[in-house]
Motif scaffolding. Structure first.
Motif, PDB file in Angstrom:
ATOM      1  N   THR A 186       0.730  -1.409  -0.135  1.00  0.00           N
ATOM      2  CA  THR A 186      -0.012   0.149  -0.122  1.00  0.00           C
ATOM      3  C   THR A 186       0.825   1.385  -0.136  1.00  0.00           C
ATOM      4  N   PHE A 187       0.354   2.412  -0.339  1.00  0.00           N
ATOM      5  CA  PHE A 187       1.021   3.543  -0.143  1.00  0.00           C
ATOM      6  C   PHE A 187       0.246   4.869   0.252  1.00  0.00           C
ATOM      7  N   ASN A 188       0.624   5.773   0.709  1.00  0.00           N
ATOM      8  CA  ASN A 188      -0.037   7.049   1.163  1.00  0.00           C
ATOM      9  C   ASN A 188      -0.079   8.055  -0.055  1.00  0.00           C
ATOM     10  N   VAL A 189      -1.417   8.375  -0.208  1.00  0.00           N
ATOM     11  CA  VAL A 189      -1.546   9.231  -1.537  1.00  0.00           C
ATOM     12  C   VAL A 189      -1.086  10.583  -1.433  1.00  0.00           C
ATOM     13  N   ILE A 190      -1.100  11.091  -0.094  1.00  0.00           N
ATOM     14  CA  ILE A 190      -0.475  12.568   0.245  1.00  0.00           C
ATOM     15  C   ILE A 190       1.066  12.611   0.217  1.00  0.00           C
ATOM     16  N   ASP A 191       1.539  11.469   0.962  1.00  0.00           N
ATOM     17  CA  ASP A 191       2.979  11.257   0.972  1.00  0.00           C
ATOM     18  C   ASP A 191       3.529  11.210  -0.365  1.00  0.00           C
ATOM     19  N   THR A 192       2.762  10.268  -1.294  1.00  0.00           N
ATOM     20  CA  THR A 192       3.318  10.167  -2.752  1.00  0.00           C
ATOM     21  C   THR A 192       3.288  11.536  -3.586  1.00  0.00           C
TER      22      THR A 192
ATOM     23  N   ARG B 238      -4.689  -3.466  -7.559  1.00  0.00           N
ATOM     24  CA  ARG B 238      -5.535  -4.476  -7.022  1.00  0.00           C
ATOM     25  C   ARG B 238      -5.342  -4.243  -5.396  1.00  0.00           C
ATOM     26  N   SER B 239      -4.221  -3.905  -5.046  1.00  0.00           N
ATOM     27  CA  SER B 239      -3.913  -3.668  -3.671  1.00  0.00           C
ATOM     28  C   SER B 239      -4.225  -2.248  -3.266  1.00  0.00           C
ATOM     29  N   ASN B 240      -4.456  -1.440  -4.120  1.00  0.00           N
ATOM     30  CA  ASN B 240      -4.376   0.115  -3.796  1.00  0.00           C
ATOM     31  C   ASN B 240      -5.561   0.757  -4.645  1.00  0.00           C
ATOM     32  N   LEU B 241      -7.022   0.197  -4.681  1.00  0.00           N
ATOM     33  CA  LEU B 241      -7.832   0.644  -5.812  1.00  0.00           C
ATOM     34  C   LEU B 241      -8.048   2.150  -5.651  1.00  0.00           C
ATOM     35  N   LEU B 242      -8.325   2.659  -4.229  1.00  0.00           N
ATOM     36  CA  LEU B 242      -8.664   4.126  -4.072  1.00  0.00           C
ATOM     37  C   LEU B 242      -7.563   4.717  -4.258  1.00  0.00           C
ATOM     38  N   GLY B 243      -6.267   4.507  -3.772  1.00  0.00           N
ATOM     39  CA  GLY B 243      -5.101   5.166  -3.725  1.00  0.00           C
ATOM     40  C   GLY B 243      -4.562   5.383  -5.333  1.00  0.00           C
ATOM     41  N   ALA B 244      -4.897   4.304  -6.161  1.00  0.00           N
ATOM     42  CA  ALA B 244      -4.363   4.299  -7.424  1.00  0.00           C
ATOM     43  C   ALA B 244      -5.452   5.281  -8.294  1.00  0.00           C
ATOM     44  N   PHE B 245      -6.482   4.884  -8.118  1.00  0.00           N
ATOM     45  CA  PHE B 245      -7.741   5.716  -8.777  1.00  0.00           C
ATOM     46  C   PHE B 245      -7.431   7.260  -8.438  1.00  0.00           C
ATOM     47  N   ALA B 246      -6.943   7.524  -7.290  1.00  0.00           N
ATOM     48  CA  ALA B 246      -6.835   9.097  -7.101  1.00  0.00           C
ATOM     49  C   ALA B 246      -5.585   9.499  -7.812  1.00  0.00           C
ATOM     50  N   ILE B 247      -4.614   8.792  -7.610  1.00  0.00           N
ATOM     51  CA  ILE B 247      -3.158   9.109  -8.573  1.00  0.00           C
ATOM     52  C   ILE B 247      -3.321   9.158  -9.866  1.00  0.00           C
ATOM     53  N   GLY B 248      -3.991   8.151 -10.586  1.00  0.00           N
ATOM     54  CA  GLY B 248      -4.541   8.374 -11.876  1.00  0.00           C
ATOM     55  C   GLY B 248      -5.285   9.656 -12.184  1.00  0.00           C
ATOM     56  N   VAL B 249      -6.408   9.949 -11.222  1.00  0.00           N
ATOM     57  CA  VAL B 249      -7.223  11.083 -11.753  1.00  0.00           C
ATOM     58  C   VAL B 249      -6.319  12.186 -11.513  1.00  0.00           C
TER      59      VAL B 249
ATOM     60  N   ALA C  80       4.342   1.489  -2.898  1.00  0.00           N
ATOM     61  CA  ALA C  80       3.687   0.453  -2.750  1.00  0.00           C
ATOM     62  C   ALA C  80       4.253  -1.059  -2.766  1.00  0.00           C
ATOM     63  N   THR C  81       5.628  -0.887  -3.248  1.00  0.00           N
ATOM     64  CA  THR C  81       6.353  -2.431  -3.377  1.00  0.00           C
ATOM     65  C   THR C  81       7.564  -2.337  -2.645  1.00  0.00           C
ATOM     66  N   ALA C  82       7.774  -1.143  -1.590  1.00  0.00           N
ATOM     67  CA  ALA C  82       9.043  -1.089  -0.842  1.00  0.00           C
ATOM     68  C   ALA C  82       8.973  -2.210   0.268  1.00  0.00           C
ATOM     69  N   ASP C  83       7.838  -2.491   0.629  1.00  0.00           N
ATOM     70  CA  ASP C  83       7.760  -3.519   1.898  1.00  0.00           C
ATOM     71  C   ASP C  83       7.206  -4.986   1.614  1.00  0.00           C
ATOM     72  N   ASP C  84       7.956  -5.324   0.287  1.00  0.00           N
ATOM     73  CA  ASP C  84       7.418  -6.778  -0.245  1.00  0.00           C
ATOM     74  C   ASP C  84       8.008  -7.957   0.333  1.00  0.00           C
TER      75      ASP C  84
END
Length: 287
Positions: free
Chosen positions: A2-8, A192-203, A254-258
């Motif tokens: 997961t990732f934080n949208v604001i931090d990103t 898939r693991s960040n539906l809302l966050g990915a949507f926000a980043i995309g928009v 999102a992938t830093a803590d895999d």
């Protein structure tokens, strides 16, 4: 995963203020100007062919002298409003555009590597594998274009879904050195693991790019001719670099803590078989 949208977003804005971003913007501006010039030459060739067609006896016989003169004046006026046209043949212009596209992919690879490792400058960027990554970026964009076109033809929505789930594939190719097929899977896993966050980043990415494009379009009216065209490509390049920084930071975060607690690597996407194996240690420089 997961990732934080604001931090990103904050990280992406910070990357946009670095010297590396300035160089990348300049490079994409140059490439953009060359590609715009190539497209204008292709359009110019088509318009000149149209004028020749109007002068064909069979075509001109169906038009009055006034209609023919008006049509030619309008076409010639449009040709005069193509300030970056180099006078190349349509074939040569198409080749120039393709070369510019490949060069742009190289710049994209460098930008993603830079933003992914949080460099302020371009010093020390590894050049090994750039050719392979550029090839997979090219193949990935071709495959993406085909899938998007098919999806868009199927009532539009499937095309938008394709664009959404594959929004990170370019980053996966560069950061994780994946093939474009594996990168498609990794992108799907992150989304898939960040539906809302990915949507926000995309928009946000779309809004930022469209805003830059619109400002550039307005500049072509304020600054007519070559200065306006170059200024438009410059503003568009700013939007491109910001979007690259945005999706890169989102994917890296999102992938830093895999890595799981027992030291094994959790595959990207929560079990997607497409995802490539990541490093056993978290990436250096990520947050």
């Amino acid at each position: 995963m997961t990732f934080n949208v604001i931090d990103t977003v904050t990280e992406a804005v910070e990357r946009l203020t670095t010297s590396a971003a300035a160089v990348l913007i300049a490079a994409l501006t140059v490439v953009g100007v060359l590609q715009t010039a190539a497209l204008q030459d292709i359009l110019r060739g088509f318009l000149e062919w149209t004028v020749e067609l109007l002068n064909d006896p069979e075509v001109s016989a169906e038009l009055t002298a006034s209609e023919l003169e008006t049509a030619e004046e309008q076409i010639n006026a449009y040709i005069s409003e193509l300030p970056l046209a180099l006078g190349l043949s349509p074939g040569a212009a198409a080749l120039l555009w393709l070369v510019g596209f490949v060069v742009a992919l190289v710049v994209v690879a460098v930008a993603i590597d830079t933003f992914g490792t949080e460099r302020d400058g371009l010093e020390g960027i590894p050049t090994e594998g750039v050719g392979r990554k550029t090839l997979h970026l090219l193949l990935g964009w071709i495959a993406f274009g085909v899938l998007f076109a098919i999806g868009f033809a199927l009532l539009i929505v499937p095309g938008l879904v394709v664009a959404f789930v594959l929004m990170f594939f370019t980053v996966a190719i560069v950061i994780d050195d994946e093939s474009f097929v594996g990168a498609f899977g990794s992108s799907y896993g992150v989304v898939r693991s960040n539906l809302l966050g990915a949507f926000a980043i995309g928009v946000l990415g779309i809004v930022a790019f469209v805003a830059c494009w619109f400002v550039g379009l307005r500049l072509t009216g304020v600054l007519p001719g070559v200065p306006g065209a170059i200024a438009a490509d410059l503003i568009t390049a700013v939007g491109q670099v910001f979007v690259l920084a945005l999706i890169t930071r989102a994917y890296v975060n999102a992938t830093a803590d895999d890595t799981t607690a027992d030291g094994t690597v959790d595959s990207v996407g929560g079990g997607s078989e497409w995802a490539a194996e990541t490093e056993s240690e978290p990436r250096s420089g990520t947050r």
